[in-house]
Scaffold this active site. Structure first.
Site, PDB file in Angstrom:
ATOM      1  N   TYR A  99       4.204  -5.828  -8.998  1.00  0.00           N
ATOM      2  CA  TYR A  99       4.319  -7.281  -9.104  1.00  0.00           C
ATOM      3  C   TYR A  99       4.521  -7.758 -10.537  1.00  0.00           C
ATOM      4  CZ  TYR A  99       3.040  -8.604  -4.325  1.00  0.00           C
ATOM      5  OH  TYR A  99       3.017  -8.818  -2.971  1.00  0.00           O
ATOM      6  N   ASP A 146       1.609   5.553   3.539  1.00  0.00           N
ATOM      7  CA  ASP A 146       2.267   5.525   4.849  1.00  0.00           C
ATOM      8  C   ASP A 146       1.320   6.039   5.927  1.00  0.00           C
ATOM      9  OD1 ASP A 146       2.397   8.029   3.633  1.00  0.00           O
ATOM     10  OD2 ASP A 146       4.385   8.530   4.424  1.00  0.00           O
ATOM     11  N   ASP A 190      -2.027  -7.223   5.297  1.00  0.00           N
ATOM     12  CA  ASP A 190      -1.432  -7.978   6.415  1.00  0.00           C
ATOM     13  C   ASP A 190      -1.612  -7.203   7.715  1.00  0.00           C
ATOM     14  OD1 ASP A 190      -0.527 -10.173   4.944  1.00  0.00           O
ATOM     15  OD2 ASP A 190       1.409 -10.192   5.980  1.00  0.00           O
TER      16      ASP A 190
HETATM   17  C1  IPM Z   1      -0.512 -12.487  -0.567  1.00  0.00           C
HETATM   18  C2  IPM Z   1       0.843 -13.122  -0.538  1.00  0.00           C
HETATM   19  C3  IPM Z   1       1.329 -13.199  -1.982  1.00  0.00           C
HETATM   20  C4  IPM Z   1       1.504 -11.787  -2.473  1.00  0.00           C
HETATM   21  C5  IPM Z   1       2.596 -14.039  -2.189  1.00  0.00           C
HETATM   22  C6  IPM Z   1       2.430 -15.440  -1.672  1.00  0.00           C
HETATM   23  C7  IPM Z   1       3.021 -14.051  -3.631  1.00  0.00           C
HETATM   24  O1  IPM Z   1       1.701 -12.409   0.294  1.00  0.00           O
HETATM   25  O2  IPM Z   1      -1.413 -13.050  -1.209  1.00  0.00           O
HETATM   26  O3  IPM Z   1      -0.673 -11.453   0.063  1.00  0.00           O
HETATM   27  O4  IPM Z   1       2.520 -11.141  -2.201  1.00  0.00           O
HETATM   28  O5  IPM Z   1       0.586 -11.307  -3.154  1.00  0.00           O
HETATM   29 MG    MG Z   2       0.766 -10.842   1.342  1.00  0.00          MG
END
Ligand code: IPM
Ligand code: MG
Length: 370
Positions: A143, A227, A255
């Site tokens: 990032y 993975d 997620d």
């Molecule tokens: C998260 C989101 C963020 C990320 C975005 C909104 C920048 O997906 O907090 O997981 O990728 O970190």
């Molecule tokens: Mg995210």
């Protein structure tokens, strides 16, 4: 008299302000019933800030976040701002806060509450009782790594570049958070990277192993490729206690893990900085869910993720475990009573909107505190 607790609220866009409103009501309740006073400031971030001042977050907002004892964040983004340049995206607000406040440890729990065991897309026997914590590194890796950008090549093509980079200290400090958390939980950490193909992953594994030997030999440590971890999370998620991983893998795996619970709208998260000499640390709390533009303004969003984020804030930043427990119990009891927002609706339950859900939590708080 202890100083008031300074809280900065950043509702953001979409359903953010709607669910934050329900937190306000719980804070008012605490004011009345628990005699705690918060010193609250509020500011616009994300699309709301772009509309107001032409950028996703103001310098003064970053300063206010640094001065606050804790930040409660809603969610940012929406189709209205999708066409903007990369530096002007609403998401820059949260990335800027992570970077400027040094919020390197992103704690993302995935807990299956008993009343919601059927909300998961996985079988109840696989997810019942699930309680795992992902500790995602959040100020480094892909990032933020340099070099980055889109460059022109001599032959007229373009090339997009991002860099995965981790230094020893960045790995150590996030691993330390994971080990310390595990000590208060089931005592197991699984460290996740791709040491089979990435040098940064190989270093990650070495550093975590060395720290474990030096300071955390009482904790069970395993390593897993990212993975395989994705696969194992779906196959048998209860094998995990604490997972510690890089920024990008943590984004993906958290997620995935949240969906094991079937209730994205329910999950809180915390992002912590390094403690200073007095033990105080910057911290930001936000629900895992996004701004959900498709349901924004309709009054149907689930406020529990934002409320539980506030409970996490009370627990980690203000040392108010009793009040955090109270809010968490109130949320669980309301669900057990059969009230549901649309996202977690189930047969034989009553579908309610954001405000009715918030009111039910307040009533439950009254009962619990009586
Ligand atoms: C998260 C989101 C963020 C990320 C975005 C909104 C920048 O997906 O907090 O997981 O990728 O970190
Ligand atoms: Mg995210």
């Amino acid at each position: 008299m202890p100083a008031n607790k300074r809280l900065l609220m950043l509702p953001g866009d979409g359903i953010g302000p709607e669910v934050m409103h329900e937190v306000r009501r719980v804070i008012d309740w605490m004011d009345r019933r628990r005699a705690v006073t918060f010193d609250i400031a509020e500011d616009a971030v994300g699309g709301a800030a772009i509309d107001a001042i032409g950028m996703p977050i103001a310098e003064k907002t970053v300063e206010a976040a640094k001065a606050a004892d804790a930040v409660l964040f809603g969610s940012v983004g929406g189709p209205k701002w999708d066409g903007l340049g990369f530096d002007m995206r609403p998401e820059i607000a949260i990335l800027t806060l992570r970077r400027e406040l040094g919020l390197f440890a992103n704690l993302r729990p995935a807990v299956v509450l008993d009343p919601l065991v059927d909300a998961s897309t996985l079988k109840p026997e696989v997810v019942r009782g699930l309680d795992l914590m992902i500790v995602r590194e959040s100020t480094g890796g892909l990032y933020f790594g340099e070099p980055r950008g889109i460059e022109e090549l001599p032959d007229g093509q373009q090339r997009g570049v991002n860099t995965e980079v981790y230094a020893t200290g960045e790995i150590e400090r996030v691993a330390r958070v994971a080990f310390e958390l595990a000590r208060k939980r089931q005592g197991r950490v699984c460290s996740v990277e791709k040491a089979n193909v990435m040098e940064s992953g190989l270093l990650w594994r070495r550093v975590v192993t060395a720290l474990h030997e030096r300071e955390f030999a009482d904790i069970g440590l395993t390593h897993m490729y990212a993975d395989n971890c994705a696969m194992q999370l779906v196959r048998n998620p209860r094998q995990f206690d604490v997972i510690v991983t890089t920024n990008l893998f943590g984004d993906l795996l958290s997620d995935l893990a949240s969906m094991l619970t079937g209730s994205l709208g329910m999950l809180p998260s915390a992002t912590l900085g390094a403690p200073d000499t007095s033990g105080r640390r910057h911290a930001l709390y936000e629900p895992i869910h996004g701004s959900a533009p498709d349901i924004a303004g309709k009054g149907v969003a689930n406020p529990l993720g934002q409320l539980l984020s506030f409970a996490m804030l009370l627990r980690f930043s203000f040392d108010m475990a009793e009040d955090a427990d109270l809010i968490e119990r109130a949320c669980t009891n309301v669900l057990a009573s059969g009230l549901r927002t649309a996202d977690v609706m189930a047969p034989n339950c009553a579908k309610v909107g954001t405000q009715v859900m918030g009111e039910a939590v307040l009533r439950e708080l009254d009962k619990l505190a009586a």
